[in-house]
Design a protein around this motif. Structure first.
Motif, mmCIF file in Angstrom:
data_model
loop_
_atom_site.group_PDB
_atom_site.id
_atom_site.type_symbol
_atom_site.label_atom_id
_atom_site.label_comp_id
_atom_site.label_asym_id
_atom_site.label_seq_id
_atom_site.Cartn_x
_atom_site.Cartn_y
_atom_site.Cartn_z
ATOM 1 N N MET A 1 35.543 36.146 -7.049
ATOM 2 C CA MET A 1 34.684 35.141 -7.642
ATOM 3 C C MET A 1 34.010 35.770 -8.863
ATOM 4 O O MET A 1 33.524 36.884 -8.812
ATOM 5 N N SER A 2 33.952 35.012 -9.935
ATOM 6 C CA SER A 2 33.323 35.517 -11.147
ATOM 7 C C SER A 2 31.799 35.531 -11.015
ATOM 8 O O SER A 2 31.233 34.913 -10.111
ATOM 9 N N THR A 3 31.166 36.219 -11.936
ATOM 10 C CA THR A 3 29.702 36.273 -11.934
ATOM 11 C C THR A 3 29.111 34.886 -12.104
ATOM 12 O O THR A 3 28.113 34.540 -11.456
ATOM 13 N N LYS A 4 29.734 34.070 -12.962
ATOM 14 C CA LYS A 4 29.255 32.685 -13.171
ATOM 15 C C LYS A 4 29.364 31.878 -11.881
ATOM 16 O O LYS A 4 28.462 31.120 -11.535
ATOM 17 N N GLU A 5 30.494 32.028 -11.180
ATOM 18 C CA GLU A 5 30.688 31.295 -9.932
ATOM 19 C C GLU A 5 29.690 31.762 -8.874
ATOM 20 O O GLU A 5 29.140 30.932 -8.134
ATOM 21 N N ASN A 6 29.460 33.058 -8.816
ATOM 22 C CA ASN A 6 28.469 33.589 -7.874
ATOM 23 C C ASN A 6 27.082 33.037 -8.168
ATOM 24 O O ASN A 6 26.334 32.694 -7.257
ATOM 25 N N ALA A 7 26.744 32.948 -9.437
ATOM 26 C CA ALA A 7 25.434 32.426 -9.827
ATOM 27 C C ALA A 7 25.305 30.957 -9.434
ATOM 28 O O ALA A 7 24.256 30.526 -8.943
ATOM 29 N N ALA A 8 26.370 30.196 -9.624
ATOM 30 C CA ALA A 8 26.343 28.772 -9.273
ATOM 31 C C ALA A 8 26.173 28.593 -7.771
ATOM 32 O O ALA A 8 25.378 27.765 -7.316
ATOM 33 N N VAL A 9 26.909 29.377 -6.987
ATOM 34 C CA VAL A 9 26.802 29.299 -5.531
ATOM 35 C C VAL A 9 25.397 29.710 -5.098
ATOM 36 O O VAL A 9 24.780 29.056 -4.260
ATOM 37 N N SER A 10 24.892 30.768 -5.671
ATOM 38 C CA SER A 10 23.538 31.236 -5.331
ATOM 39 C C SER A 10 22.494 30.175 -5.655
ATOM 40 O O SER A 10 21.562 29.954 -4.875
ATOM 41 N N GLN A 11 22.655 29.526 -6.793
ATOM 42 C CA GLN A 11 21.708 28.483 -7.194
ATOM 43 C C GLN A 11 21.765 27.302 -6.223
ATOM 44 O O GLN A 11 20.733 26.776 -5.806
ATOM 45 N N LEU A 12 22.977 26.890 -5.837
ATOM 46 C CA LEU A 12 23.121 25.783 -4.897
ATOM 47 C C LEU A 12 22.555 26.155 -3.526
ATOM 48 O O LEU A 12 21.835 25.367 -2.915
ATOM 49 N N LEU A 13 22.851 27.362 -3.067
ATOM 50 C CA LEU A 13 22.318 27.785 -1.768
ATOM 51 C C LEU A 13 20.797 27.852 -1.783
ATOM 52 O O LEU A 13 20.150 27.477 -0.796
ATOM 53 N N ALA A 14 20.225 28.297 -2.877
ATOM 54 C CA ALA A 14 18.758 28.336 -2.979
ATOM 55 C C ALA A 14 18.180 26.929 -2.849
ATOM 56 O O ALA A 14 17.163 26.719 -2.176
ATOM 57 N N LEU A 15 18.829 25.955 -3.468
ATOM 58 C CA LEU A 15 18.377 24.562 -3.367
ATOM 59 C C LEU A 15 18.479 24.076 -1.928
ATOM 60 O O LEU A 15 17.535 23.500 -1.387
ATOM 61 N N LEU A 16 19.608 24.339 -1.286
ATOM 62 C CA LEU A 16 19.843 23.835 0.066
ATOM 63 C C LEU A 16 19.057 24.579 1.132
ATOM 64 O O LEU A 16 18.798 24.037 2.212
ATOM 65 N N GLU A 17 18.667 25.826 0.845
ATOM 66 C CA GLU A 17 17.892 26.615 1.808
ATOM 67 C C GLU A 17 16.431 26.199 1.870
ATOM 68 O O GLU A 17 15.729 26.549 2.824
ATOM 69 N N ALA A 18 15.975 25.461 0.888
ATOM 70 C CA ALA A 18 14.580 25.016 0.902
ATOM 71 C C ALA A 18 14.349 24.180 2.163
ATOM 72 O O ALA A 18 15.205 23.393 2.579
ATOM 73 N N ARG A 19 13.199 24.370 2.749
ATOM 74 C CA ARG A 19 12.893 23.696 4.017
ATOM 75 C C ARG A 19 13.088 22.186 3.909
ATOM 76 O O ARG A 19 12.557 21.551 2.998
ATOM 77 N N TYR A 20 13.871 21.633 4.813
ATOM 78 C CA TYR A 20 14.166 20.208 4.947
ATOM 79 C C TYR A 20 15.125 19.656 3.891
ATOM 80 O O TYR A 20 15.462 18.472 3.941
ATOM 81 N N ALA A 21 15.583 20.449 2.945
ATOM 82 C CA ALA A 21 16.467 19.925 1.903
ATOM 83 C C ALA A 21 17.739 19.324 2.501
ATOM 84 O O ALA A 21 18.120 18.194 2.167
ATOM 85 N N LEU A 22 18.387 20.067 3.374
ATOM 86 C CA LEU A 22 19.614 19.550 3.992
ATOM 87 C C LEU A 22 19.326 18.330 4.867
ATOM 88 O O LEU A 22 20.130 17.401 4.920
ATOM 89 N N ARG A 23 18.191 18.329 5.515
ATOM 90 C CA ARG A 23 17.841 17.172 6.353
ATOM 91 C C ARG A 23 17.642 15.919 5.504
ATOM 92 O O ARG A 23 18.008 14.818 5.915
ATOM 93 N N VAL A 24 17.045 16.076 4.342
ATOM 94 C CA VAL A 24 16.864 14.927 3.442
ATOM 95 C C VAL A 24 18.231 14.404 3.019
ATOM 96 O O VAL A 24 18.499 13.198 3.079
#
Length: 111
Positions: A1-24
């Protein structure tokens, strides 16, 4: 995975890891718009302040929008949930393996 792809995945995971984000997101998966109050009830246990924060973050990320009938998933949000839909099948299988791992107490013997 490229650095750009890793950054995108990390950014998405940070969004989804926020409390209740996935539940919403999960509460909106049926495609029907929900008012704030209905969404709060659907998520369960979330404070209005936390729900406001999650909605703001999810709207800024382009996965939730607000229309005249309430909050709903954007096309991007629907795509994300489609990709996460395998979680339900995986969770069921995983839960069965966890049950098998629970140690059974040895029988009590009397002396």
């Amino acid at each position: 995975m490229s650095t750009k792809e890793n950054a995108a995945v990390s950014q998405l995971l940070a969004l989804l890891e926020a409390r209740y984000a996935l539940r919403v997101l999960w509460a909106l998966r049926d495609g029907h718009a929900q008012t704030f109050r209905l969404l709060q009830d659907s998520v369960g246990g979330i404070t209005p302040n936390t729900l406001n924060t999650r909605i703001k973050e999810l709207r800024e990320a382009g996965v939730v929008n607000h229309g005249s009938e309430g909050y709903s998933l954007t096309l991007s949000g629907q795509d994300l949930l489609k990709r996460l839909s395998d979680l339900q099948a995986f969770a069921g299988k995983w839960q069965l393996t966890q049950i098998k791992k629970v140690p059974v107490a040895p029988p009590v013997t009397s002396k």
